[in-house]
Design a protein around this motif. Structure first.
Motif, mmCIF file in Angstrom:
data_model
loop_
_atom_site.group_PDB
_atom_site.id
_atom_site.type_symbol
_atom_site.label_atom_id
_atom_site.label_comp_id
_atom_site.label_asym_id
_atom_site.label_seq_id
_atom_site.Cartn_x
_atom_site.Cartn_y
_atom_site.Cartn_z
ATOM 1 N N LEU A 176 0.850 -1.199 0.000
ATOM 2 C CA LEU A 176 0.000 0.000 0.000
ATOM 3 C C LEU A 176 0.885 1.248 0.000
ATOM 4 O O LEU A 176 0.766 2.130 0.849
ATOM 5 N N LEU A 234 -0.761 4.978 -0.030
ATOM 6 C CA LEU A 234 -1.438 5.320 1.216
ATOM 7 C C LEU A 234 -0.435 5.707 2.293
ATOM 8 O O LEU A 234 -0.590 6.730 2.976
ATOM 9 N N THR A 260 -5.704 -2.346 -2.461
ATOM 10 C CA THR A 260 -6.157 -1.130 -1.798
ATOM 11 C C THR A 260 -6.372 -1.436 -0.322
ATOM 12 O O THR A 260 -6.442 -2.603 0.089
#
Length: 714
Positions: free
Chosen positions: A72, A75, A155
């Motif tokens: 990720l 993020l 995600t």
């Protein structure tokens, strides 16, 4: 005369004596180091972008999100702390077709009847190139991707059931999550002797072909931001990734960008499926089954050898157990002060983080091996905060590795001194591994100059032998020679002065006119005195020039009974705008033993800082421990603990991972290093400290400090 006492009083006395005896026995019993470390193992049960966890060996580190890999990345970069793979030896330099040299960034500064050029101009093409180069070259991003039908990146919504724990006693990261509802487990460790990451991954998604491990080699960093820049994927034709060798169980790659090069060897104990969907991307999965064991080894030169995952995990465990059993330890578990557990947590995590990121022979940047700041270059004024604590905690080998960089770059420091009309060796402030200065305000900073002398003295105190003196004598003497030559004679007042020009540690004053800063003057006296003591230890006479300058230095500047930042601008207590950034004058009695300091003047100064400093505008993570050190030396332990754990100011928080985020910087290791130096001093003492244990902590019973293995601070 013997007086009688009643039974109740006698019983109370016996109980008090018993309690005292129990406390004495408890204080003398060895600390259960494993229990101490393990109770602070980070344990995450949800995604926390500010707390990725890392494994490393001091020159190489791998930082993972909750999946155990770097799955990720956007993020974590955008909302917290990046997940990257870094090595301290991995650097890149852009081509320099115009042949820019440092003098091309010079500006002239005139003082004391002479004009000297300093490379402070970053607004030209030369200045910007010299500032940005060389820069850190990141290693590959290693993360999960969804494979097969519907292949895509993961995600946060794909990730549930987080259960991640960093086992610091063994140097192993164990991560368990659910991806698409299916269990995934990852264990990772780094080999202490090679730059090798070991991974053991297990999931039914591997058996079904739904996930793969993606290895993507970036071009570098986006250079527009020197604070925490993102990886750059926008120049696929600007670098080259070549397969050097491939079998059903190994893959050897070479990455080349201009003259920068590294290689990696991926090895597995079982057959692999290796896909190559892009020029710089590889996807790895087991040919069958639900388990994937990999090692990924990196090297700047040649082909790194293949390793076995189990052997790496075993070596990591043995190394970290030795680490934790060596050196010092401090245990606050018997304390009633509610802040004690948090301080203990910060101390344990800071030991781990500094060991995996600051123990290399090339000094680290302020963000270590987690992310890139200031192009990955190190700031030599931070080397004391980065490495002094290792010596104080009884692990001097880490300090020595960094000090070897100073020994290696003495020729470059001599050249800088010569260019500026100085003698000896003048230390660069912001530099890469080769020791070339970077343009900016950097060349005018001077408080980096005595650090190498002070650090060498810490190493001598640990090992007071002729061999230590011979190892560092040139470093100590040439650094001191330059310090002496940086002073100017003020004939009117019959004294030696420091500056102008200079940039003091409190970086808010005019560099062209700054003169006689309190902290730097005291450090000059201390550095020259240490150098003289080294001469005497080697059977040499004291240098008369150094002695004259040391004993005729300007007095530390003060006004209205308090020390001020510097003599030329004595407005610290008159102007609120001068009460932000580092209150560096406190370091003269804190980090340092107080050459030229009047203790009561310093006490008034400390109280003024605590009462009226601007804690909101700009203050850094290392300021809090630094102020605590001054309070401790002044015999004010309550104030020391209070500022060390101050919670109503910026930049003194510590994440679940133990990092100390500062403004624009999710990782700021000077905060961790300063914390360890302060705690070493407060728990282990300093020269001339009170004789009772843990002299920097309150003695009212609220703090129970069990300490072992510390070296006193000079």
């Amino acid at each position: 005369m013997i007086r009688s006492i009643n039974k109740a009083a006698a019983m109370a006395l016996l109980l008090a004596l018993a309690d005292a005896h129990a406390a004495s026995v408890s204080a003398s019993a060895p600390i259960d180091r494993r229990a101490l470390v393990e109770r602070h193992d980070p344990h995450l049960t949800a995604i926390d972008p500010m707390a990725p966890l890392s494994v490393g060996n001091g020159r190489f580190a791998f930082t993972a999100d909750v999946t155990g890999l770097q799955s990720l990345p956007d993020l974590y970069h955008d909302k917290g702390t990046p997940t990257e793979t870094q090595a301290r030896w991995s650097w890149h330099e852009d081509p320099n077709p115009h042949g820019y040299k440092l003098a091309d960034a010079n500006r002239d500064y005139t003082a004391w009847g002479r004009t000297v050029g300093y490379p402070t101009n970053t607004k030209t093409a030369a200045g910007q190139w010299l500032r940005e180069n060389p820069h850190l070259q990141p290693l590959p991003q290693i993360g999960f991707v969804l494979a097969g039908a519907g292949a895509r990146k993961l995600t946060a919504a794909d990730v549930t059931g987080v259960d991640q724990r960093l086992d610091m006693w063994r140097g192993r990261l164990d991560s368990r999550v659910r991806l698409l509802g299916q269990p995934v487990s990852v264990s990772s460790a780094v080999d202490p002797d090679s730059d090798t990451l070991a991974l053991r991954i297990r999931s039914p998604l591997l058996a079904s072909g739904r996930i793969a491990v993606r290895i993507a080699l970036p071009y570098g960093y986006t250079m527009a931001d020197h604070h925490n820049p993102p990886l750059d994927w926008s120049h696929p034709d600007g670098h080259r990734t070549r397969v050097l060798a491939q079998t059903d169980r190994t893959l050897v790659l070479e990455h080349v960008r201009d003259a920068a090069r590294y290689a990696l060897t991926l090895a597995s104990g079982t057959p692999l499926t290796i896909a190559h969907p892009g020029a710089h991307v590889f996807e790895i999965a087991p040919r069958s089954g639900d388990t994937l064991e990999l090692t990924i080894s990196f090297a700047r030169e040649g082909r790194p050898a293949a390793h076995e995952a189990a052997a790496v995990v075993q070596a990591s465990g043995a190394y970290w157990e030795r680490f934790w059993r060596s050196g010092a330890a401090v245990d606050f578990s018997g304390s009633t002060d509610p802040r004690a557990a948090e301080l203990e947590r910060r101390v344990v995590l800071s030991q781990y983080l500094t060991a995996i990121q600051l123990g290399d022979t090339t000094p680290a940047s302020e963000s270590g091996l987690t992310t890139s700041t200031w192009y990955g270059k190190h700031h030599t004024e931070m080397v004391w905060w980065h490495t002094a604590h290792f010596a104080l905690w009884g692990r001097p080998e880490f300090t020595a590795r960094t000090l070897d960089w100073f020994r290696r770059t003495l020729p470059q420091a001599r050249a800088v001194a010569q260019e500026r009309g100085l003698q000896g060796a003048r230390w660069m402030k912001m530099t890469g591994p080769e020791g070339r200065e970077s343009p900016g305000g950097n060349p005018l900073i001077v408080w980096n100059q005595p650090h190498s002398i002070h650090l060498a003295e810490l190493l001598y105190r640990d090992n007071p032998t002729r061999a230590t003196l011979e190892r560092y004598r040139d470093l100590v003497f040439e650094t001191a020679q330059c310090m002496a030559s940086m002073l100017h004679w003020d004939a009117a007042n019959k004294r030696w002065v420091l500056g102008p020009p200079l940039w003091i540690a409190q970086e808010i004053y005019d560099q062209r006119t700054s003169m006689n800063p309190t902290y730097e003057l005291s450090y000059w006296a201390r550095g020259l005195e240490i150098a003289q003591e080294w001469r005497e230890r080697l059977g040499l006479a004291r240098d008369p020039d150094w002695e004259n300058k040391r004993t005729h230095l300007s007095a530390l500047p003060q006004k209205d009974g308090k020390y001020v930042a510097l003599e030329s601008h004595p407005d610290t207590w008159d102007n609120v705008d001068s009460r932000h950034d580092h209150p560096s004058f406190l370091m003269a009695l804190g980090q340092l033993p107080g050459d030229g300091v009047d203790r009561e003047t310093m006490r008034r100064t400390l109280h003024a800082v605590l009462a009226s400093w601007d804690w909101k505008t700009k203050i850094w993570g290392w300021d809090y421990p630094m102020i605590a050190m001054t309070a401790a030396r002044l015999g004010e332990p309550e104030a020391a603990v209070g500022v060390l754990l101050k919670s109503d100011g910026p930049n003194n928080g510590y994440t679940q991972a133990g990092h100390n985020p500062n403004t624009k910087l999710p990782v700021y290791l000077p905060g961790n290093g300063a914390l360890l130096a302060a705690v070493a001093m407060m728990a282990g003492g300093w020269d001339g400290a009170p004789a009772h244990p843990a002299p920097g902590f309150p003695t009212d019973g609220s703090w129970v400090v069990r300490a072992e293995g510390f070296k006193p601070l000079p």
